[in-house]
Design a protein around this motif. Structure first.
Motif, PDB file in Angstrom:
ATOM      1  N   LEU A  46       0.888  -1.268   0.136  1.00 64.06           N
ATOM      2  CA  LEU A  46       0.067  -0.174   0.217  1.00 64.06           C
ATOM      3  C   LEU A  46       0.944   1.321  -0.018  1.00 64.06           C
ATOM      4  O   LEU A  46       0.478   2.280  -0.606  1.00 64.06           O
ATOM      5  N   SER A  47       2.134   0.985   0.620  1.00 65.41           N
ATOM      6  CA  SER A  47       2.812   2.270   0.344  1.00 65.41           C
ATOM      7  C   SER A  47       3.438   2.795  -0.866  1.00 65.41           C
ATOM      8  O   SER A  47       3.819   3.832  -1.032  1.00 65.41           O
ATOM      9  N   VAL A  83       9.536 -14.402  -5.044  1.00 63.58           N
ATOM     10  CA  VAL A  83      10.678 -14.154  -4.457  1.00 63.58           C
ATOM     11  C   VAL A  83      11.275 -12.908  -4.895  1.00 63.58           C
ATOM     12  O   VAL A  83      11.701 -11.965  -4.099  1.00 63.58           O
ATOM     13  N   GLN A  84      11.293 -12.581  -6.254  1.00 60.23           N
ATOM     14  CA  GLN A  84      11.851 -11.266  -6.662  1.00 60.23           C
ATOM     15  C   GLN A  84      10.857 -10.370  -6.034  1.00 60.23           C
ATOM     16  O   GLN A  84      11.497  -8.944  -5.961  1.00 60.23           O
ATOM     17  N   MET A  85       9.593 -10.261  -6.205  1.00 63.82           N
ATOM     18  CA  MET A  85       8.782  -9.383  -5.922  1.00 63.82           C
ATOM     19  C   MET A  85       8.955  -8.905  -4.336  1.00 63.82           C
ATOM     20  O   MET A  85       9.081  -7.819  -3.948  1.00 63.82           O
ATOM     21  N   ASN A  86       9.089  -9.900  -3.436  1.00 64.21           N
ATOM     22  CA  ASN A  86       9.495  -9.665  -2.001  1.00 64.21           C
ATOM     23  C   ASN A  86      10.797  -8.941  -1.936  1.00 64.21           C
ATOM     24  O   ASN A  86      10.890  -7.909  -1.024  1.00 64.21           O
ATOM     25  N   GLU A  87      11.622  -9.195  -2.684  1.00 64.02           N
ATOM     26  CA  GLU A  87      12.863  -8.381  -2.546  1.00 64.02           C
ATOM     27  C   GLU A  87      12.927  -7.138  -3.202  1.00 64.02           C
ATOM     28  O   GLU A  87      13.466  -6.165  -2.563  1.00 64.02           O
ATOM     29  N   TRP A  88      12.270  -6.701  -4.043  1.00 59.92           N
ATOM     30  CA  TRP A  88      12.189  -5.398  -4.701  1.00 59.92           C
ATOM     31  C   TRP A  88      11.198  -4.604  -3.791  1.00 59.92           C
ATOM     32  O   TRP A  88      11.752  -3.613  -4.000  1.00 59.92           O
ATOM     33  N   ARG A  90      10.709  -5.062  -0.385  1.00 66.22           N
ATOM     34  CA  ARG A  90      10.742  -5.356   1.055  1.00 66.22           C
ATOM     35  C   ARG A  90      10.618  -4.151   1.622  1.00 66.22           C
ATOM     36  O   ARG A  90      10.052  -3.883   2.794  1.00 66.22           O
ATOM     37  N   SER A  91      11.459  -3.136   1.209  1.00 65.28           N
ATOM     38  CA  SER A  91      11.825  -1.855   2.003  1.00 65.28           C
ATOM     39  C   SER A  91      10.347  -1.133   1.861  1.00 65.28           C
ATOM     40  O   SER A  91      10.082  -0.447   2.821  1.00 65.28           O
ATOM     41  N   PHE A  92       9.418  -1.066   1.000  1.00 66.81           N
ATOM     42  CA  PHE A  92       8.230  -0.545   0.977  1.00 66.81           C
ATOM     43  C   PHE A  92       7.381  -1.284   2.034  1.00 66.81           C
ATOM     44  O   PHE A  92       6.458  -0.558   2.620  1.00 66.81           O
ATOM     45  N   GLN A  93       7.518  -2.564   2.255  1.00 67.89           N
ATOM     46  CA  GLN A  93       6.477  -3.326   3.058  1.00 67.89           C
ATOM     47  C   GLN A  93       6.845  -2.658   4.574  1.00 67.89           C
ATOM     48  O   GLN A  93       6.082  -2.971   5.399  1.00 67.89           O
ATOM     49  N   TRP A 122       7.079  12.231   6.876  1.00 66.21           N
ATOM     50  CA  TRP A 122       7.850  13.305   7.457  1.00 66.21           C
ATOM     51  C   TRP A 122       7.555  13.384   8.978  1.00 66.21           C
ATOM     52  O   TRP A 122       8.626  13.461   9.793  1.00 66.21           O
ATOM     53  N   SER A 123       6.398  13.309   9.299  1.00 65.37           N
ATOM     54  CA  SER A 123       6.034  13.710  10.810  1.00 65.37           C
ATOM     55  C   SER A 123       6.349  12.090  11.472  1.00 65.37           C
ATOM     56  O   SER A 123       6.577  12.198  12.745  1.00 65.37           O
ATOM     57  N   THR A 124       6.735  10.975  11.034  1.00 62.63           N
ATOM     58  CA  THR A 124       7.126   9.753  11.698  1.00 62.63           C
ATOM     59  C   THR A 124       8.617   9.511  11.274  1.00 62.63           C
ATOM     60  O   THR A 124       8.964   8.477  11.881  1.00 62.63           O
ATOM     61  N   ARG A 125       9.238  10.471  10.639  1.00 57.85           N
ATOM     62  CA  ARG A 125      10.821  10.280  10.388  1.00 57.85           C
ATOM     63  C   ARG A 125      11.254   8.851   9.510  1.00 57.85           C
ATOM     64  O   ARG A 125      12.072   8.245   9.703  1.00 57.85           O
ATOM     65  N   GLN A 126      10.127   8.807   8.454  1.00 57.77           N
ATOM     66  CA  GLN A 126      10.351   7.623   7.895  1.00 57.77           C
ATOM     67  C   GLN A 126      10.915   7.874   6.358  1.00 57.77           C
ATOM     68  O   GLN A 126      10.808   7.148   5.758  1.00 57.77           O
ATOM     69  N   VAL A 127      10.730   9.104   6.174  1.00 58.48           N
ATOM     70  CA  VAL A 127      11.147   9.853   4.781  1.00 58.48           C
ATOM     71  C   VAL A 127      12.147   9.366   4.293  1.00 58.48           C
ATOM     72  O   VAL A 127      12.272   9.070   3.052  1.00 58.48           O
ATOM     73  N   ASP A 128      13.363   9.233   5.013  1.00 60.08           N
ATOM     74  CA  ASP A 128      14.614   8.880   4.477  1.00 60.08           C
ATOM     75  C   ASP A 128      14.476   7.376   4.025  1.00 60.08           C
ATOM     76  O   ASP A 128      15.291   7.135   2.724  1.00 60.08           O
ATOM     77  N   ALA A 129      13.999   6.555   4.830  1.00 52.16           N
ATOM     78  CA  ALA A 129      13.911   4.962   4.520  1.00 52.16           C
ATOM     79  C   ALA A 129      13.028   4.815   3.069  1.00 52.16           C
ATOM     80  O   ALA A 129      13.390   4.108   2.401  1.00 52.16           O
ATOM     81  N   PHE A 130      12.105   5.775   3.043  1.00 51.83           N
ATOM     82  CA  PHE A 130      11.208   5.609   2.014  1.00 51.83           C
ATOM     83  C   PHE A 130      11.804   6.209   0.554  1.00 51.83           C
ATOM     84  O   PHE A 130      11.667   5.631  -0.620  1.00 51.83           O
ATOM     85  N   ARG A 131      12.607   7.104   0.707  1.00 54.28           N
ATOM     86  CA  ARG A 131      13.455   7.817  -0.246  1.00 54.28           C
ATOM     87  C   ARG A 131      14.282   6.631  -0.997  1.00 54.28           C
ATOM     88  O   ARG A 131      14.561   6.383  -2.183  1.00 54.28           O
ATOM     89  N   LYS A 132      15.061   5.912  -0.058  1.00 50.21           N
ATOM     90  CA  LYS A 132      15.954   5.121  -0.138  1.00 50.21           C
ATOM     91  C   LYS A 132      15.514   3.862  -0.973  1.00 50.21           C
ATOM     92  O   LYS A 132      15.785   3.314  -2.011  1.00 50.21           O
ATOM     93  N   ALA A 133      14.103   3.582  -0.477  1.00 54.81           N
ATOM     94  CA  ALA A 133      13.323   2.404  -1.359  1.00 54.81           C
ATOM     95  C   ALA A 133      12.944   2.773  -2.651  1.00 54.81           C
ATOM     96  O   ALA A 133      12.794   1.922  -3.585  1.00 54.81           O
ATOM     97  N   ALA A 134      12.470   4.181  -2.919  1.00 48.30           N
ATOM     98  CA  ALA A 134      12.110   4.710  -4.180  1.00 48.30           C
ATOM     99  C   ALA A 134      13.144   4.672  -5.052  1.00 48.30           C
ATOM    100  O   ALA A 134      13.199   4.261  -6.223  1.00 48.30           O
ATOM    101  N   LYS A 135      14.534   5.079  -4.528  1.00 50.46           N
ATOM    102  CA  LYS A 135      15.500   5.136  -5.547  1.00 50.46           C
ATOM    103  C   LYS A 135      15.953   3.806  -5.926  1.00 50.46           C
ATOM    104  O   LYS A 135      16.389   3.497  -7.059  1.00 50.46           O
ATOM    105  N   GLU A 136      16.111   2.691  -4.986  1.00 55.09           N
ATOM    106  CA  GLU A 136      16.431   1.303  -5.331  1.00 55.09           C
ATOM    107  C   GLU A 136      15.516   0.965  -6.310  1.00 55.09           C
ATOM    108  O   GLU A 136      15.779   0.280  -7.345  1.00 55.09           O
TER     109      GLU A 136
END
Length: 414
Positions: A46-47, A83-88, A90-93, A122-136
């Motif tokens: 959903l993310s 397996v590939q779907m989970n790998e791609w 995982r960070s969004f999950q 931003w309010s939950t300080r997850q933005v950096d993790a999300f950006r990293k997931a989006a970049k990957e």
């Protein structure tokens, strides 16, 4: 309460529960694409999924290359194993979502979900993790989806100084280090020569939305094979939009978030764009005027933003942008109330804006496929100064040779 919590509640819906009938409000081609790939979409977190739906919901009104990119992306996702779907993904999950987001109407209003998600991250300080997931994810998609070879190198042209009588000061200082500066250009029939060169390319390499003419004033006569967007031609549309904005602003409780949401719901017909016209182009022009800051009242801003979006979205083979003189800076309420009245123009200010705009045009062209082979020309209208960048021109050099623009174009595209 913050804007991130202004969400209407619906039944909790997760991607795995999606059904075809939930997309009945989508345009026909977008709905067809989703239903034929529903099993793939059901596996996405959903993310991530509403961001993809934000692109798909406008599928019917996107340019051909955008449609190809979306279709290839979904096809690639459909080819992944579990397996590939989970790998791609995982960070969004691992991104946690609020109850409000899970109960929002993300199927029919994906753009609002994306905005609310950004605020929540931003309010939950997850933005950096999300950006990293989006970049990957972006890197994986770019590596997996092949690009079609261009039939010819790209050519960008910027004409500045419309309405002036030439200019003696130094121009194109930021562009010169990347190409050759010409100080003795013959300006006679320069606009016509450049436009003719664009028309010839459109005839030689015909492709929908592949060759553009963006005009900051009144468009000159041109071949219909060119996709044309004109600031002057959109004057009634710009005025209708500003009337709409003024009416919305005066409503009680109207804030920036609500205003942005209302703008996102506008349709081309709401501001007078011809229903019988090109639907893709009409939606594009609507977005230029509703998403760009200042595109409604300043012609130089209009041209610069339009070029940026054309390059980003349509990725054309050829783009000619002619900057026009903009109105003088005045108080905002005066600018809004006199929209379309450009009788008091600022020629020097317009030239400064356009010179920087030409530089940004080149930068944005450099972000596209085939940047090493592409060429770019910037010229002072009715003047003798120009700069040319590309494989045919030495970097950081100057030329005093007397040359006309037709010859310069031939040199750039040989």
């Amino acid at each position: 309460m913050g804007a991130q919590y202004r969400i209407y509640y619906f039944s909790k819906m997760l991607p795995r529960d999606l059904k075809p009938e939930q997309f009945n409000s989508y345009p026909p081609e977008a709905r067809k694409l989703i239903i034929s790939n529903l099993k793939t979409l059901q596996q996405l977190p959903l993310s991530f999924l509403p961001g993809l739906l934000h692109e798909i919901i406008d599928y019917d009104y996107k340019f051909p290359i955008e449609r190809q990119e979306i279709s290839k992306e979904i096809a690639k996702l459909g080819s992944l194993s579990l397996v590939q779907m989970n790998e791609w993904f995982r960070s969004f999950q691992e991104v946690s979502l609020s109850t409000q987001l899970e109960h929002s109407n993300w199927i029919n209003q994906p753009s609002q979900f994306v905005e609310q998600l950004s605020a929540y991250l931003w309010s939950t300080r997850q933005v950096d993790a999300f950006r990293k997931a989006a970049k990957e994810y972006g890197e994986r998609i770019r590596a997996a989806v092949s690009l079609e070879q261009l039939p010819t190198p790209r050519l960008g042209i910027a004409i500045i100084g419309q309405g002036g009588n030439g200019y003696d000061g130094p121009l194109f200082r930021m562009l010169r280090e990347h190409g050759t500066y010409f100080s003795h250009i013959n300006p006679e029939n320069g606009v016509q020569q450049l436009l003719h060169a664009v028309e010839l390319r459109a005839q030689s390499y015909p492709t929908p939305y592949g060759h553009w003419y963006i005009e900051g004033g009144q468009a000159v006569e041109h071949n219909t094979m060119l996709t044309c967007v004109s600031y002057r031609a959109l004057a009634p549309v710009r005025a209708a939009l500003l009337r709409n904005l003024q009416a919305e602003i005066q409503r009680p409780g109207m804030g920036p978030e609500e205003l942005r949401t209302n703008l996102a719901t506008l349709q081309p017909a709401d501001i007078g764009l011809d229903k019988s016209g090109d639907a893709v182009l009409n939606h594009f022009q609507l977005k230029i005027l509703t998403e760009g800051s200042g595109t409604q009242i300043f012609s130089t801003t209009f041209v610069q933003w339009t070029v940026r979006e054309v390059l980003r979205r349509a990725q054309p083979l050829t783009l000619l942008a002619r900057f026009g003189p903009r109105q003088r800076q005045r108080p905002m309420n005066e600018l809004l109330s006199n929209a379309g009245n450009d009788s008091e123009v600022d020629l020097i200010g317009s030239l400064i804006d356009a010179e920087m705009g030409a530089y940004y045009n080149w930068l944005n062209q450099q972000r596209l496929q085939g940047l090493v082979q592409s060429s770019f020309i910037a010229w002072l209208e009715s003047g003798s100064q120009a700069v040319a960048i590309g494989p045919s021109f030495a970097r950081g050099t100057s030329s005093n040779s007397r040359i006309n623009l037709e010859e310069l174009i031939s040199w750039a595209t040989r």
